[in-house]
Scaffold this motif. Structure first.
Motif: not given
Length: 395
Positions: A45-52
């Motif tokens: 979730x952290x990774x998914x939110x930090x890039x588009x």
């Protein structure tokens, strides 16, 4: 003109929508510990939110089905973009269909522990990224040992005596996983190795001792015959409920014990064997499919390989870090978990050849046959030795 303008606006809207679509990356894992599942989902979730432009989707496959399903998916060209693979299975699966070469793509791998990298290194190239490492230790119920006047066993003779003394109608002194899974080897190999045994010579005297020790303990009533159907997760549950007094397990079991029975006083020590005491190194490796999405998958692996980020998440999983510099700093205020750091340094690596899974299945089935007394132990060992010799000859 109005129609034309509306049409153009509609085109722009479609283009913007298309531009915002993320590339979906599929990740498979087999961790059945709820906390590990949650921690993995939090990282994703952290990774998914930090890039588009990337969306990681996580799928859990039960351990007993994982290798089979992954091998089938690979043969059908449908491998998930990222797979969490047991270190002992890595080269077997890579031999089926090569994983992506990560050597130059992830510079941080040069800082990883050599023991952690060995299972995923072929001809000097690195084809996987270790996520975390672990090793086998001995867990014991302090109260049971104290009540029966027992010290923590350091030799196999002491171990057998202790298991017998702490056994009663409600408690078995010891239980070991004897399913046809890699977990059984994770627990059995320390016994075999410390007695001077060899997987390619299991019918010989030193190897035979390891099988006969467990067979004798079962006959004495100090080893649970339930072992033939217990996973390591089951062992943990039996231990925290006070049903077994001693088990072999990894550092990942510690949090489960503390959460499941906060009042249980337990200790962790090296597996018995005296001067030849040994543990088994294990762990998981992230494998990337060699497909058109590999660059996206590699970005997630680089996210996990970041040194500062690893310091933040690795303790929560209960793993030892695959980087020695981080491992040395772990669990400073947790003596039970910290014990595993020293044990890992002396741990042996299971064979990492493509043939190992077949050898492992033969060994675990041999242990099961001996415990349920299908035939005379020597007969069972002779037959299994022949099977293993044939597998080894195919190298």
């Amino acid at each position: 003109m109005t129609v034309s303008l509306c049409s153009c606006a509609g085109c722009r809207k479609k283009e913007e929508t298309k531009a915002k679509e993320k590339e979906t990356i599929e990740l498979w894992h087999y961790w059945d510990i709820p906390d590990n599942q949650r921690h993995l989902e939090e990282l994703v979730e952290q990774f998914n939110k930090m890039q588009e432009d990337i969306e990681i989707e996580v799928s859990y496959i039960p351990d007993e089905d994982f290798k089979k399903q992954l091998a089938l998916a690979m043969s059908e060209e449908k491998m998930p973009d990222i797979a969490v693979v047991d270190s002992s299975d890595f080269q077997f699966l890579h031999h089926m269909k090569a994983f992506a070469d990560l050597t130059d793509a992830i510079p941080e791998l040069k800082e990883y522990n050599e023991k952690a990298l060995e299972p995923c290194t072929i001809d000097g190239r690195i084809y996987g990224q270790p996520f975390g490492v672990n090793c086998t230790g001995m867990f014991y119920n302090k109260k049971l040992l104290e009540e029966n006047g027992c010290e923590v066993p350091e030799s196999w003779e002491e171990f057998q005596e202790t298991a017998a003394k702490i056994s009663n109608e409600d408690v078995k002194g010891f239980a070991i996983t004897a399913l046809q899974t890699e977990e059984s080897m994770y627990e059995f190999l320390p016994i075999l190795w410390s007695m001077g045994g060899d997987v390619y010579r299991i019918a010989e005297e030193n190897s035979k001792k390891a099988f006969l020790l467990l067979d004798q303990m079962e006959k004495e009533g100090s080893l649970s015959l339930q072992s033939i159907s217990l996973t390591m997760g089951d062992l943990t549950n039996q231990f925290l409920k006070g049903k077994i007094g001693i088990m072999f397990n990894s550092s990942m079991a510690i949090d489960s014990i503390r959460e499941g029975n906060p009042d249980l006083e337990f200790g962790v020590a090296p597996i018995p064997g005296g001067e030849t005491s040994v543990s088994v190194a294990g762990g998981e490796i992230l494998a990337v499919a060699e497909n058109e999405k590999k660059e996206y998958a590699i970005r997630f692996l680089k996210f996990l390989a970041d040194k500062d980020r690893m310091k933040e998440y690795i303790d929560a999983f209960g793993f030892l870090a695959p980087r020695q510099d981080i491992m040395e700093q772990q669990f400073a205020e947790d003596p039970e978990k910290r014990t595993f750091i020293k044990m890992y340094k002396a741990a042996g690596i299971r064979e990492i050849s493509p043939e190992w899974p077949r050898i492992s299945l033969t060994l675990s089935d041999t242990l099961r046959q001996i415990l349920v007394e299908e035939e005379d132990p020597q007969t069972i060992l002779n037959k299994s030795a022949e099977k293993i010799e044939k597998i080894g000859a195919e190298k």
